[in-house]
Design a protein around this motif. Structure first.
Motif, PDB file in Angstrom:
ATOM      1  N   LYS A   9      15.745  -1.921   6.078  1.00  0.00           N
ATOM      2  CA  LYS A   9      14.510  -1.129   6.077  1.00  0.00           C
ATOM      3  C   LYS A   9      13.335  -2.049   5.779  1.00  0.00           C
ATOM      4  O   LYS A   9      13.491  -3.110   5.162  1.00  0.00           O
ATOM      5  N   GLU A  10      12.153  -1.643   6.232  1.00  0.00           N
ATOM      6  CA  GLU A  10      10.952  -2.429   6.025  1.00  0.00           C
ATOM      7  C   GLU A  10      10.622  -2.489   4.538  1.00  0.00           C
ATOM      8  O   GLU A  10      10.722  -1.483   3.837  1.00  0.00           O
ATOM      9  N   VAL A  11      10.255  -3.668   4.063  1.00  0.00           N
ATOM     10  CA  VAL A  11       9.870  -3.829   2.662  1.00  0.00           C
ATOM     11  C   VAL A  11       8.424  -4.296   2.595  1.00  0.00           C
ATOM     12  O   VAL A  11       8.009  -5.171   3.339  1.00  0.00           O
ATOM     13  N   THR A  12       7.660  -3.652   1.729  1.00  0.00           N
ATOM     14  CA  THR A  12       6.263  -4.033   1.530  1.00  0.00           C
ATOM     15  C   THR A  12       5.983  -4.339   0.061  1.00  0.00           C
ATOM     16  O   THR A  12       5.130  -5.139  -0.246  1.00  0.00           O
ATOM     17  N   ASP A  13       6.715  -3.675  -0.823  1.00  0.00           N
ATOM     18  CA  ASP A  13       6.610  -3.947  -2.255  1.00  0.00           C
ATOM     19  C   ASP A  13       7.956  -3.596  -2.891  1.00  0.00           C
ATOM     20  O   ASP A  13       8.851  -3.094  -2.227  1.00  0.00           O
ATOM     21  N   ASN A  14       8.121  -3.889  -4.144  1.00  0.00           N
ATOM     22  CA  ASN A  14       9.381  -3.642  -4.844  1.00  0.00           C
ATOM     23  C   ASN A  14      10.572  -4.309  -4.165  1.00  0.00           C
ATOM     24  O   ASN A  14      11.574  -3.685  -3.867  1.00  0.00           O
TER      25      ASN A  14
END
Length: 51
Positions: A9-14
């Motif tokens: 899945k796409e990650v942008t933060d955490n």
């Protein structure tokens, strides 16, 4: 766009990113959910499997 190496899945933060502990070539991205559930990952360069 960065994706989790485990669940894709796409990650942008955490999330965390690090080089493969075996070969140091591939960047591994791990979302916090996969880290908490200890979901495995595989380096596409050398085949190392973690965690």
């Amino acid at each position: 766009m960065m994706r989790c190496t485990s669940c894709h899945k796409e990650v942008t933060d955490n999330y965390v990113k690090f080089k493969c502990p075996a070969c140091g070539k591939e960047q591994i991205n791990r979302c916090n959910e996969c880290r908490k559930k200890v979901v495995g990952y595989k380096c596409s360069e050398c085949g190392f499997r973690g965690p």
